[in-house]
Design a protein around this motif. Sequence first.
Motif, PDB file in Angstrom:
ATOM      1  N   ASN D 206       0.679  -0.968  -0.170  1.00 39.64           N
ATOM      2  CA  ASN D 206      -0.001  -0.195  -0.062  1.00 39.64           C
ATOM      3  C   ASN D 206       0.956   1.265  -0.095  1.00 39.64           C
ATOM      4  O   ASN D 206       1.985   1.177   0.229  1.00 39.64           O
ATOM      5  CB  ASN D 206      -0.975  -0.064   1.249  1.00 39.64           C
ATOM      6  N   ILE D 207       0.434   2.389  -0.523  1.00 39.99           N
ATOM      7  CA  ILE D 207       0.977   3.605  -0.327  1.00 39.99           C
ATOM      8  C   ILE D 207       0.027   4.724   0.539  1.00 39.99           C
ATOM      9  O   ILE D 207      -1.005   4.605   0.233  1.00 39.99           O
ATOM     10  CB  ILE D 207       1.190   4.317  -1.758  1.00 39.99           C
ATOM     11  N   HIS D 208       0.597   5.070   1.620  1.00 44.24           N
ATOM     12  CA  HIS D 208      -0.018   5.801   2.649  1.00 44.24           C
ATOM     13  C   HIS D 208       0.472   7.266   2.297  1.00 44.24           C
ATOM     14  O   HIS D 208       1.599   7.588   2.137  1.00 44.24           O
ATOM     15  CB  HIS D 208       0.128   5.356   3.975  1.00 44.24           C
ATOM     16  N   HIS D 209      -0.498   8.056   2.161  1.00 43.83           N
ATOM     17  CA  HIS D 209      -0.058   9.634   1.750  1.00 43.83           C
ATOM     18  C   HIS D 209       0.392  10.401   2.944  1.00 43.83           C
ATOM     19  O   HIS D 209      -0.094  11.571   3.074  1.00 43.83           O
ATOM     20  CB  HIS D 209      -1.034  10.216   0.870  1.00 43.83           C
ATOM     21  N   SER D 210       1.360   9.849   3.917  1.00 37.49           N
ATOM     22  CA  SER D 210       1.684  10.677   4.943  1.00 37.49           C
ATOM     23  C   SER D 210       3.015   9.959   5.417  1.00 37.49           C
ATOM     24  O   SER D 210       3.248   8.919   5.021  1.00 37.49           O
ATOM     25  CB  SER D 210       0.956  10.860   6.083  1.00 37.49           C
ATOM     26  N   ILE D 232       6.488  17.178   4.095  1.00 37.16           N
ATOM     27  CA  ILE D 232       5.247  16.356   4.076  1.00 37.16           C
ATOM     28  C   ILE D 232       5.804  14.939   3.420  1.00 37.16           C
ATOM     29  O   ILE D 232       6.856  15.007   2.665  1.00 37.16           O
ATOM     30  CB  ILE D 232       4.066  16.621   3.230  1.00 37.16           C
ATOM     31  N   GLY D 233       5.385  13.755   3.566  1.00 41.09           N
ATOM     32  CA  GLY D 233       5.911  12.625   3.142  1.00 41.09           C
ATOM     33  C   GLY D 233       4.873  11.647   2.688  1.00 41.09           C
ATOM     34  O   GLY D 233       3.515  11.741   2.771  1.00 41.09           O
ATOM     35  N   ALA D 234       5.356  10.265   2.298  1.00 35.37           N
ATOM     36  CA  ALA D 234       4.429   9.250   1.833  1.00 35.37           C
ATOM     37  C   ALA D 234       5.425   8.030   2.451  1.00 35.37           C
ATOM     38  O   ALA D 234       6.434   7.982   2.592  1.00 35.37           O
ATOM     39  CB  ALA D 234       4.134   9.502   0.439  1.00 35.37           C
ATOM     40  N   THR D 235       4.475   6.912   2.409  1.00 35.28           N
ATOM     41  CA  THR D 235       5.068   5.751   3.028  1.00 35.28           C
ATOM     42  C   THR D 235       4.501   4.726   2.286  1.00 35.28           C
ATOM     43  O   THR D 235       3.083   4.529   2.295  1.00 35.28           O
ATOM     44  CB  THR D 235       4.712   5.702   4.846  1.00 35.28           C
ATOM     45  N   SER D 236       5.415   3.674   1.822  1.00 30.59           N
ATOM     46  CA  SER D 236       4.801   2.554   1.347  1.00 30.59           C
ATOM     47  C   SER D 236       5.163   1.322   2.455  1.00 30.59           C
ATOM     48  O   SER D 236       6.089   1.105   2.765  1.00 30.59           O
ATOM     49  CB  SER D 236       5.427   2.201   0.088  1.00 30.59           C
ATOM     50  N   HIS D 237       4.074   0.486   2.545  1.00 27.50           N
ATOM     51  CA  HIS D 237       4.195  -0.553   3.613  1.00 27.50           C
ATOM     52  C   HIS D 237       3.260  -1.880   3.073  1.00 27.50           C
ATOM     53  O   HIS D 237       2.434  -1.631   2.111  1.00 27.50           O
ATOM     54  CB  HIS D 237       3.692  -0.076   4.930  1.00 27.50           C
ATOM     55  N   SER D 264      -2.000  22.484  -2.573  1.00 29.15           N
ATOM     56  CA  SER D 264      -0.719  22.224  -2.976  1.00 29.15           C
ATOM     57  C   SER D 264       0.367  21.332  -2.454  1.00 29.15           C
ATOM     58  O   SER D 264       1.122  20.646  -3.036  1.00 29.15           O
ATOM     59  CB  SER D 264       0.082  23.510  -2.972  1.00 29.15           C
ATOM     60  N   LEU D 265      -0.070  21.043  -1.250  1.00 30.28           N
ATOM     61  CA  LEU D 265       0.412  19.764  -0.317  1.00 30.28           C
ATOM     62  C   LEU D 265       0.028  18.502  -1.102  1.00 30.28           C
ATOM     63  O   LEU D 265       0.856  17.742  -1.333  1.00 30.28           O
ATOM     64  CB  LEU D 265      -0.168  19.925   0.941  1.00 30.28           C
ATOM     65  N   LYS D 266      -1.358  18.440  -1.487  1.00 30.24           N
ATOM     66  CA  LYS D 266      -1.731  17.094  -2.209  1.00 30.24           C
ATOM     67  C   LYS D 266      -0.702  17.034  -3.540  1.00 30.24           C
ATOM     68  O   LYS D 266      -0.502  16.046  -3.888  1.00 30.24           O
ATOM     69  CB  LYS D 266      -3.294  17.356  -2.531  1.00 30.24           C
ATOM     70  N   LYS D 267      -0.548  18.093  -4.245  1.00 28.31           N
ATOM     71  CA  LYS D 267       0.139  18.230  -5.773  1.00 28.31           C
ATOM     72  C   LYS D 267       1.602  17.719  -5.429  1.00 28.31           C
ATOM     73  O   LYS D 267       2.138  16.759  -6.058  1.00 28.31           O
ATOM     74  CB  LYS D 267      -0.109  19.516  -6.073  1.00 28.31           C
ATOM     75  N   ILE D 268       2.197  18.366  -4.210  1.00 25.63           N
ATOM     76  CA  ILE D 268       3.309  17.889  -4.134  1.00 25.63           C
ATOM     77  C   ILE D 268       3.732  16.265  -3.492  1.00 25.63           C
ATOM     78  O   ILE D 268       4.566  15.521  -3.796  1.00 25.63           O
ATOM     79  CB  ILE D 268       4.362  18.620  -2.784  1.00 25.63           C
ATOM     80  N   GLY D 269       2.671  16.077  -2.738  1.00 26.10           N
ATOM     81  CA  GLY D 269       2.502  14.876  -2.337  1.00 26.10           C
ATOM     82  C   GLY D 269       2.184  13.639  -3.226  1.00 26.10           C
ATOM     83  O   GLY D 269       2.744  12.686  -3.104  1.00 26.10           O
ATOM     84  N   ARG D 270       1.724  14.108  -4.468  1.00 29.49           N
ATOM     85  CA  ARG D 270       1.461  13.139  -5.192  1.00 29.49           C
ATOM     86  C   ARG D 270       2.693  12.672  -5.901  1.00 29.49           C
ATOM     87  O   ARG D 270       3.018  11.231  -6.443  1.00 29.49           O
ATOM     88  CB  ARG D 270       0.632  13.602  -6.660  1.00 29.49           C
ATOM     89  N   SER D 271       3.725  13.734  -6.137  1.00 28.56           N
ATOM     90  CA  SER D 271       5.022  13.137  -6.620  1.00 28.56           C
ATOM     91  C   SER D 271       5.707  12.300  -5.763  1.00 28.56           C
ATOM     92  O   SER D 271       6.669  11.281  -6.119  1.00 28.56           O
ATOM     93  CB  SER D 271       5.864  14.551  -7.137  1.00 28.56           C
TER      94      SER D 271
END
Lengths: 300, 300, 300, 300
Positions: D206-210, D232-237, D264-271
């Motif tokens: 899964n990819i979690h968006h934080s 901000i970050g993202a986590t794959s687990h 814009s957080l969401k936009k940055i987060g997507r990458s």
Amino acid sequence: MKTFIKDNIQAFQEQYQDRGRLLISCPDQPGIVAAVSQFLFEHGANIVESSQYSTNHEGGRFFIRVEFECEQLKKKEGQLEADFQEIAQKFDMRWNFTYGYHIKRTAVFVSKEPHCLLELLWEWQSGDLMTDIALVISNHEDSREVVESLGIPFYYIPASKENRREVEQQQLQLLKEYKIDLIVLARYMQILTPDFVAAHPSRIINIHHSFLPAFVGAKPYERAYERGVKLIGATSHYVTDDLDQGPIIEQDIERVNHRDNVESLKKIGRSIERRVLARAVKWHLEDRIIVHQNKTIVFN
Amino acid sequence: MKTFIKDNIQAFQEQYQDRGRLLISCPDQPGIVAAVSQFLFEHGANIVESSQYSTNHEGGRFFIRVEFECEQLKKKEGQLEADFQEIAQKFDMRWNFTYGYHIKRTAVFVSKEPHCLLELLWEWQSGDLMTDIALVISNHEDSREVVESLGIPFYYIPASKENRREVEQQQLQLLKEYKIDLIVLARYMQILTPDFVAAHPSRIINIHHSFLPAFVGAKPYERAYERGVKLIGATSHYVTDDLDQGPIIEQDIERVNHRDNVESLKKIGRSIERRVLARAVKWHLEDRIIVHQNKTIVFN
Amino acid sequence: MKTFIKDNIQAFQEQYQDRGRLLISCPDQPGIVAAVSQFLFEHGANIVESSQYSTNHEGGRFFIRVEFECEQLKKKEGQLEADFQEIAQKFDMRWNFTYGYHIKRTAVFVSKEPHCLLELLWEWQSGDLMTDIALVISNHEDSREVVESLGIPFYYIPASKENRREVEQQQLQLLKEYKIDLIVLARYMQILTPDFVAAHPSRIINIHHSFLPAFVGAKPYERAYERGVKLIGATSHYVTDDLDQGPIIEQDIERVNHRDNVESLKKIGRSIERRVLARAVKWHLEDRIIVHQNKTIVFN
Amino acid sequence: MKTFIKDNIQAFQEQYQDRGRLLISCPDQPGIVAAVSQFLFEHGANIVESSQYSTNHEGGRFFIRVEFECEQLKKKEGQLEADFQEIAQKFDMRWNFTYGYHIKRTAVFVSKEPHCLLELLWEWQSGDLMTDIALVISNHEDSREVVESLGIPFYYIPASKENRREVEQQQLQLLKEYKIDLIVLARYMQILTPDFVAAHPSRIINIHHSFLPAFVGAKPYERAYERGVKLIGATSHYVTDDLDQGPIIEQDIERVNHRDNVESLKKIGRSIERRVLARAVKWHLEDRIIVHQNKTIVFN
């Protein structure tokens, strides 16, 4: 798809129809900000973003970017520029107004490798590039399908050292026909003539596949591998007559190690190139860049 | 303070008294890992860390670093090396055993700017550099106080282009006297003679204040400013006869922008130089680096 | 050493004696920039740096930081503030002038681990922190030697849950006596009472050893290890009554992996903590931070 | 397009037909590496990559990943596994051989937002994901066109809290039919039942968006904005029964500031999400991950 994108451009025009930007470069002296902000206030323009910079230590040049909202901007455009002449002369300014309802028209030049083109198309579809990608020109047929599937005209013009002048004549004709404001060399592996470059000052953006000034010229990944560097990079810059010497807009790097061969350096490099070029193009489109003495001031 | 640090070194020696490391470089062929691991097992050595790399694509060279625990290692040292000859010959190895109870002795060369020296001293006091900093040599008096306060001998040897040979004679004498294993040029702004360099192959580590190969030579920050780069870097490398051309050990960068003048580039650069040099020295001290054809394999 | 540092502070005062800064927060409306820049121009102040931000999307609050040069600033201070009242009232501003000749006085609180204190002292000696570190207060004796060697008074006040109130009485007495403007908790492992915190709004900066809001509270590195995170971080924030919930000023992270145990996480963490705290303190000292609704606007 | 990709998979199979990988986890003791490398040597397998790790400080568990070349591997597969039983029993190993000619089959689950799916498809087309993306399952129709244009079957299965069991029955049927090895939740916004999860241990990514454990659960970008974080970050687990508590494979972050709103957080987060998920999937496909006590050992 095409419909969606044209909707996108129209949405931009509507969202930003009353949005203007003013870029100024002039000798530093007291009173500039007061004069400019007073001028905008008197013309009904509300400042929504403002950034400035002055070169305290080297003769004192002042740079400012102001973004403003102004009702009925399109009707006031002429008056605004006429009235600004007085301030501009008083402070000896180089200046430029741009308007949100005028969406810049971009031509993308590409060769065989599609990754930079695809990134620009992706960002554009996502609504992150405020432009109309009006056409794509390539010396290879490879990208035709994806480009045309988005409703963008694709022109195949084979190019080589021998036919450079003729090729550029065709390209110039297309740029004129499509009223192009910005040319993006998205890994276009041909060298442009001095005449072509001179005709588009600060309006051609290139991506070089190294951290300039390291590895100027050809085959940078091969040379990076040979040198055994621990980081590789990419550089986006405005094109000038000096190869890879134009004003740098953006650079980035990634870490590599002894396990990486030329192939994996290229693979890593592609992801750096994609984002570095996309950022530079975005900043240009939003009028965030002032070029001064072969360097860029980027108000981002 | 001094007592504490000598305690530190003794603690290292005790903690790592049964720890050995084996570095190997040889032509790639089947059976190397089996032979080496069988050898270590039969000699009562338990592998605690192992890294390998082979250059599949270019003629096949194999590199391995093995760290092992072995009871009574000091007594077995001679036998171990004698017995290993057979495997070494069979696989045509360049190889090297090192032992945890032999703490490497380091000389730091410094000029006026102390930041790299101070970072090394800091890391050393924190127990992060497994070495005995045996002496500091400088062509300026500035760092004497801090060095001597830690109980480290400080030698002031004024240096210039004119007296290079005599200066190096004094330095070589000191290196011999103090049984130095590693020389660190912590912003030592003098050029070494080819003889001096040749006498210490892969045993002199320098920090260059740019992202090599960009800005080889003098005044890199001034030239980075002139070029308008958006990132600045530092490079740690082994010193060879070619100025700034030796095998790169580590590099890092930081982002800068148009607001940064030469002074602020230098300031930002200092923090990059500090950490890049400290990492390179640490990896050398832990025998994590193999040099091959002017490149480094770093098993970190 | 001490002499050198006092020279440093005097040099700051001279260099910045005519430098002022103005921080404003108010409801957004047209004309603010024009009014402020006109005011400064009329008072002989030349804007050297200016940054603004408005919360377009949430009710429209406007923030601006202006840095200016003004001859004979010290003499004009009173008049400037008196005259500004009119604008301030008209636009309903919260505002604050600060002056370069008033060097802020800082108290550093520290417990056993010295790395954050040492980084602040290092930056301060290098001339990067525009402050007078007026005293250090600690519940351990460990840092006395290094602090006193720089000519800074060191106060040892043992602290525990039991004697919190008495300890704070002594601390408050010292803060008053030394006319402290800013308190930095450089890994001070004691919790402050609500009264103490309430008495210093946005004037106590803490470093928390995790990427907040992950690992709020005690033993963050142990918990990061347990959770198996791939990045660890540190957070600098203003202290409020809610533990680790105050406005975040700065955060940073570094990559870790499965090889890192709690000890190595702490070691890596220390280097993050050092630079995150140093940046936050620097920005506060340069009046670059506005606190609004438990968030910071940082004009850096 | 489809032809090209199936060619791609066939090319993988040919390139890696003699490539095997062995993952082992067992109690630490001397002789493991010797036994394994001797075994491989005797079976004609040449080690091309090897990484190991042992938890010295906590009871001593040993982990190793060996990648090897072995002629006629497909014919030897049965014998290899049968012969390895002896070593496995002796050292009490959990172990697993995988073979390059068996390309793992992947199912991608996606909801409305396509960016993570598109990144996987991009990496896959570029030959960077060694897998056969066998089908895509979605609770929205949005991605059908792009998926089918690549020749991949697309299944639209509307999902909600109410019909979770029935939906999962359909999904399980498809996973069985397509012989799926790996399930990737590429921003699939539905929660899976404990039964579904239990049936696929360490096989759902899964990819979690934080940046977990910050902002566990819903609306992480909104909460990151509220808290005023500077990164901000993202986590794959891997997915386990505890929401967002499974073993973390990879995390990354980007810097944000007060100007960034939720959009814009969401936009940055997507990458960030795109690259974090792509890395985790790549490492899984290359058998670089061992799960141990809710943490991952990643040999990358």
